[in-house]
Design a protein around this motif. Structure first.
Motif, short mmCIF file in Angstrom:
data_model
loop_
_atom_site.label_atom_id
_atom_site.label_comp_id
_atom_site.label_asym_id
_atom_site.label_seq_id
_atom_site.Cartn_x
_atom_site.Cartn_y
_atom_site.Cartn_z
N HIS A 43 0.80 -1.23 0.00
CA HIS A 43 0.00 0.00 0.00
C HIS A 43 0.83 1.28 0.00
N ASP A 44 0.14 2.36 -0.34
CA ASP A 44 0.77 3.67 -0.46
C ASP A 44 0.96 4.25 0.93
N CYS A 45 2.04 3.85 1.55
CA CYS A 45 2.35 4.21 2.94
C CYS A 45 3.86 4.19 3.04
N PRO A 46 4.45 5.15 3.75
CA PRO A 46 5.92 5.19 3.78
C PRO A 46 6.56 4.00 4.48
N ASP A 47 5.79 3.24 5.25
CA ASP A 47 6.42 2.24 6.13
C ASP A 47 6.84 0.95 5.41
N THR A 48 6.21 0.62 4.30
CA THR A 48 6.50 -0.61 3.54
C THR A 48 6.89 -1.75 4.48
N CYS A 49 5.90 -2.28 5.15
CA CYS A 49 6.14 -3.33 6.15
C CYS A 49 6.44 -4.67 5.50
N ALA A 50 7.21 -5.46 6.22
CA ALA A 50 7.44 -6.86 5.83
C ALA A 50 6.35 -7.70 6.49
N LEU A 51 5.68 -8.50 5.66
CA LEU A 51 4.54 -9.29 6.13
C LEU A 51 4.93 -10.74 6.33
N ILE A 52 4.20 -11.41 7.19
CA ILE A 52 4.23 -12.87 7.25
C ILE A 52 2.78 -13.33 7.21
N SER A 53 2.46 -14.10 6.17
CA SER A 53 1.10 -14.60 6.02
C SER A 53 1.07 -16.07 6.45
N THR A 54 0.09 -16.41 7.25
CA THR A 54 -0.08 -17.81 7.65
C THR A 54 -1.19 -18.41 6.78
N VAL A 55 -0.85 -19.53 6.16
CA VAL A 55 -1.76 -20.16 5.20
C VAL A 55 -2.16 -21.54 5.72
N GLN A 56 -3.43 -21.82 5.62
CA GLN A 56 -3.91 -23.16 5.98
C GLN A 56 -5.02 -23.55 5.01
N ASP A 57 -4.89 -24.72 4.45
CA ASP A 57 -5.91 -25.24 3.52
C ASP A 57 -6.24 -24.25 2.41
N GLY A 58 -5.20 -23.63 1.86
CA GLY A 58 -5.40 -22.76 0.72
C GLY A 58 -5.93 -21.39 1.06
N ARG A 59 -6.11 -21.10 2.33
CA ARG A 59 -6.60 -19.77 2.74
C ARG A 59 -5.55 -19.09 3.60
N VAL A 60 -5.47 -17.79 3.45
CA VAL A 60 -4.64 -17.02 4.37
C VAL A 60 -5.48 -16.77 5.61
N ILE A 61 -4.98 -17.25 6.74
CA ILE A 61 -5.78 -17.10 7.96
C ILE A 61 -5.27 -15.97 8.85
N ARG A 62 -4.06 -15.46 8.54
CA ARG A 62 -3.53 -14.37 9.37
C ARG A 62 -2.44 -13.66 8.60
N VAL A 63 -2.39 -12.33 8.75
CA VAL A 63 -1.29 -11.53 8.18
C VAL A 63 -0.69 -10.72 9.32
N GLN A 64 0.62 -10.90 9.52
CA GLN A 64 1.31 -10.24 10.64
C GLN A 64 2.54 -9.51 10.13
N GLY A 65 3.10 -8.68 10.99
CA GLY A 65 4.35 -8.02 10.68
C GLY A 65 5.52 -8.95 10.95
N ASN A 66 6.55 -8.84 10.13
CA ASN A 66 7.74 -9.67 10.31
C ASN A 66 8.63 -9.06 11.39
N PRO A 67 8.83 -9.75 12.51
CA PRO A 67 9.64 -9.17 13.59
C PRO A 67 11.12 -9.06 13.24
N GLU A 68 11.56 -9.79 12.20
CA GLU A 68 12.98 -9.72 11.83
C GLU A 68 13.29 -8.44 11.05
N HIS A 69 12.27 -7.80 10.51
CA HIS A 69 12.47 -6.60 9.71
C HIS A 69 12.40 -5.38 10.63
#
Ligand code: SF4
Length: 716
Positions: A43-69
């Motif tokens: 998205h159009d935001c200065p922060d450009t976050c690193a995401l981690i998406s959790t996938v189960q059975d072909g669905r994304v069930i959670r989107v979180q920020g990457n703590p390593e970034h």
């Protein structure tokens, strides 16, 4: 907010050893246990976050920020932490569709196959291109900031076609051009160093809403004793939490900055050595600034003299001191000059000498992207198509065509944008989009206000379903986005849609066969190692901590250019000055209106995500209680906000966030979700900024009254 969590191990989609990087086909469809996939916020935001998406059975069930970034620190904003809800939204467009009824709100569509959709588009575009390719206009912006899904295959396609070029000005070009003419490029402090500042001016930014990760650093600085000053017409959530709020009138930032300079001069809070060695045009700027004593600026800005004097003293006497400027303040007639004036302040006090001193508006100039390789303008050959300014799309679509303008626009291909909702002066935009003779193709996730005017509606994949490369305008890391899941339904990445269009039109240039993996590699060029991005998801540029401690600005002179010869050569003022708004409140329209983003939306994205819309509640206008009382308005009442361009209906919220004489129409709601089918851009104008040919969303005079009963609602 959501932090790091989830029990599943971090895993790479596609496998480290044999990644298959064709975006159209690569994402796994297995139904094994939960797995996590690294990505990047589009998205159009200065922060450009690193995401981690959790996938189960072909669905994304959670989107979180990457703590390593480090810039993300495991935290996402409320909006994007709901990205799974957005992606699996029941109203996602999942198949190509053709409109079967009239254009506009309530438009009906019928499903068709991809082959038919591509053939239809190729036939219509081909007919027009055979006569006059410039009659075709691509329209896109930052629906995704990705280099691959944003401007790679699409740009190649339109270059090969010879279509009109688009001047992409809708958000940031006034400030960008101002930075280029002052610092030499879109460069500045490293954002992490704000944590060590002793004074931070948060200028034209509601950081809590639109620059969250910077706000985290500002709070850290404050815990260490820093003073935070917010400069913003609106008492935003950020202003609430700063030590001081300077609520100036919209469009008066340059006057404030010049008065600060005045005080730096008369009190000799200047770094004479830095000015002598690393700046250009000091004598002329000095003369200009001495014309702006605080009393004059106080009159223009509508703030107390003492507040201006205190701001100048803070800036002149605190080290290290830094400015986090954002793009809100440049959406007025004098927006370019205002950014230039503010960008001069760090050089006057030598703030750049310290890693935690200076200014940051955008960091995007640090990245060396080979846009030529991605976009292939050489496909134009000898052709030099005209350029159409996206900020005046309403007038452009209504233009009959002539020698100066060029041919009438006959076809429009919209992707990564929702201009019917977000472009200024929407009555004119709607008039243009409603033309029966206009062939419109829209690539989208949802049936937006713009999609209602499409002849062909093509389902695009979301960030969780395709590959991309992201840069940032708030930090200096490159990020790789991997698809977490396969494109839903029949949706396709933009790249694949334009590949298919190119094939259907007989474009056999080899570049149209490049896979998304190849495009990712071309996007990062030689600057980054793709294997590093595959392994970690991000990589940092080697930007120095105090980049301008000893000058070295990327201007023609190598100095911070108070005076810009390049501007003077264009017949413009070479020095920054206060340029008054186009629309100063008058008897008919006595209120200045700005339209900052609602906290839980990002431009017009997320407005249809129910959980976020429920937080926002309803389209609203913030108004000072005194202004409401003068009009006999009650909190929550439906009002008509109007000027000569149109009328916008919304609820009025009586609020101390608004200063008397200024109202805030929080945006950007979809028109179809607002009372009586309008949004705040019904009122904004197509006039442009002093630099950068940008829109003036926050330079708008209006009047407000109680809404008339529906049947009696008059035309403006
Ligand atoms: S919108 Fe901004 S803060 Fe939110 S996840 Fe994206 S980059 Fe991060």
């Amino acid at each position: 907010m959501c932090g790091h969590g989830g029990g599943a191990a971090l895993a790479h989609n596609g496998g480290m050893n044999a990644p298959t990087l064709d975006a159209a086909t690569a994402a796994p469809t297995d139904s094994s246990g939960p797995r996590q996939v690294r990505g990047a916020c589009p998205h159009d935001c200065p922060d450009t976050c690193a995401l981690i998406s959790t996938v189960q059975d072909g669905r994304v069930i959670r989107v979180q920020g990457n703590p390593e970034h480090a810039p993300t620190a495991g935290v996402l904003c409320t909006k994007v932490s709901r990205y799974a809800e957005r992606t699996h939204h029941p109203e996602r467009l999942l198949q190509p569709m053709r409109r079967v009824g009239p254009k506009g709100p309530g438009a009906r569509f019928e499903p068709i196959g991809w082959d038919e959709a591509i053939a239809l588009a190729a036939t219509r575009l081909g007919e027009i291109a055979a006569r006059q390719p410039e009659a075709i206009l691509p329209y896109s912006y930052a629906g995704t900031m990705g280099l691959v899904q944003g401007e790679s295959m699409a740009a190649r396609f339109f270059h090969r076609l010879g279509a009109s070029l688009l001047d992409r000005t809708i958000c940031a070009s006034a400030g960008s051009e101002a930075l280029v003419h002052t610092l030499g490029n879109k460069v500045g402090m490293k954002v992490a160093n704000f944590a060590d500042s002793r004074l931070i001016l948060i200028w034209g930014s509601n950081s809590i809403a639109s620059n969250l990760h910077f706000w985290r650093l500002a709070q850290e600085a404050r815990r260490r004793g820093a003073r935070l000053v917010c400069i913003d017409p609106r008492r935003s959530e950020t202003a609430d939490k700063c030590d001081e709020h300077i609520a100036l009138r919209p469009g008066t930032d340059a006057a404030l900055a010049l008065a600060v300079m005045h005080e730096l001069i008369v009190h000799d809070w200047l770094d004479h050595d830095y000015i002598a060695q690393y700046t250009l045009g000091w004598d002329a700027l000095r003369e200009r600034a001495l014309q702006w004593p605080p009393a004059r600026a106080a009159e223009v800005c509508g703030v107390p003299v003492a507040q201006i004097e205190r701001l100048a003293r803070d800036w002149g006497q605190t080290r290290p001191a830094a400015i986090r400027l954002n793009y809100g303040m440049q959406r007025v007639h004098g927006g370019g000059n205002a950014v230039r004036a503010v960008a001069c302040l760090p050089a006057l006090t030598g703030a750049w000498r310290h890693p935690a001193g200076g200014l940051l508006l955008s960091s995007s100039g640090w990245f060396k992207v080979n846009k030529h390789r991605l976009q292939r303008p050489d496909l134009l050959g000898e052709r030099r198509p005209r350029t159409v300014n996206m900020s005046t799309i309403g007038d452009a679509l209504c233009h009959p065509g002539d020698a100066a303008f060029g041919p009438r626009i006959e076809a429009l291909v919209v992707y990564n944008s929702n201009p019917v909702a977000v472009a200024p002066e929407s009555p004119r935009v709607v008039q243009g989009f409603a033309r029966e003779d206009l062939f419109t193709v829209v690539l989208e996730h949802f049936q937006t206000d713009t999609a209602d005017y499409a002849d062909l509606l093509l389902p695009a994949s979301t960030q969780l379903e395709h590959w991309d490369i992201h840069l940032s305008y708030g930090h200096t890391d490159v990020l790789l986005n991997r698809p977490a899941i396969a494109p839903l339904g029949q949706s396709l990445p933009n790249t694949e849609i334009f590949r298919r269009l190119a094939r259907a039109m007989g474009f056999d240039d080899p570049c149209f066969a490049d896979s998304d993996e190849q495009l990712c590699r071309q996007a990062i060029g030689d600057e980054q190692d793709f294997a590093t991005l595959l392994a970690h998801g991000f990589a940092s540029l080697p930007v120095p901590d105090a980049p301008f401690a000893q000058g070295g600005f990327p201007t023609p002179s190598g100095r911070c250019e108070f005076f810009s010869q390049r501007l003077a050569d264009q017949g413009l003022d070479g020095l920054p000055d206060h340029v008054p708004n186009h629309e100063l409140p008058d008897a008919r329209h006595p209120l200045a209106m700005i339209s900052p983003p609602a906290r839980n939306f990002l431009n017009s994205s997320f407005v249809n995500v129910r959980s976020l819309r429920d937080i926002e509640g309803e389209p609203l206008l913030e108004m000072h209680p005194d202004d409401a009382a003068a009009r006999g308005l009650q909190h929550g009442q439906l009002v008509r906000v109007y000027n000569d361009r149109g009328s916008y209906h919304c609820a009025v919220h009586l609020s101390q966030r608004a200063r008397p004489g200024v109202v805030h129409g929080l945006g950007v709601w979809w028109r179809k979700l607002g009372p009586r089918g309008t949004n705040v851009n019904e009122l904004t104008s197509q006039r442009l900024t002093d630099l950068g040919r940008a829109p003036v969303f926050y330079d708008c005079a209006v009047q407000v009254c109680a809404a008339e009963p529906l049947a009696e609602s008059p035309k403006p």
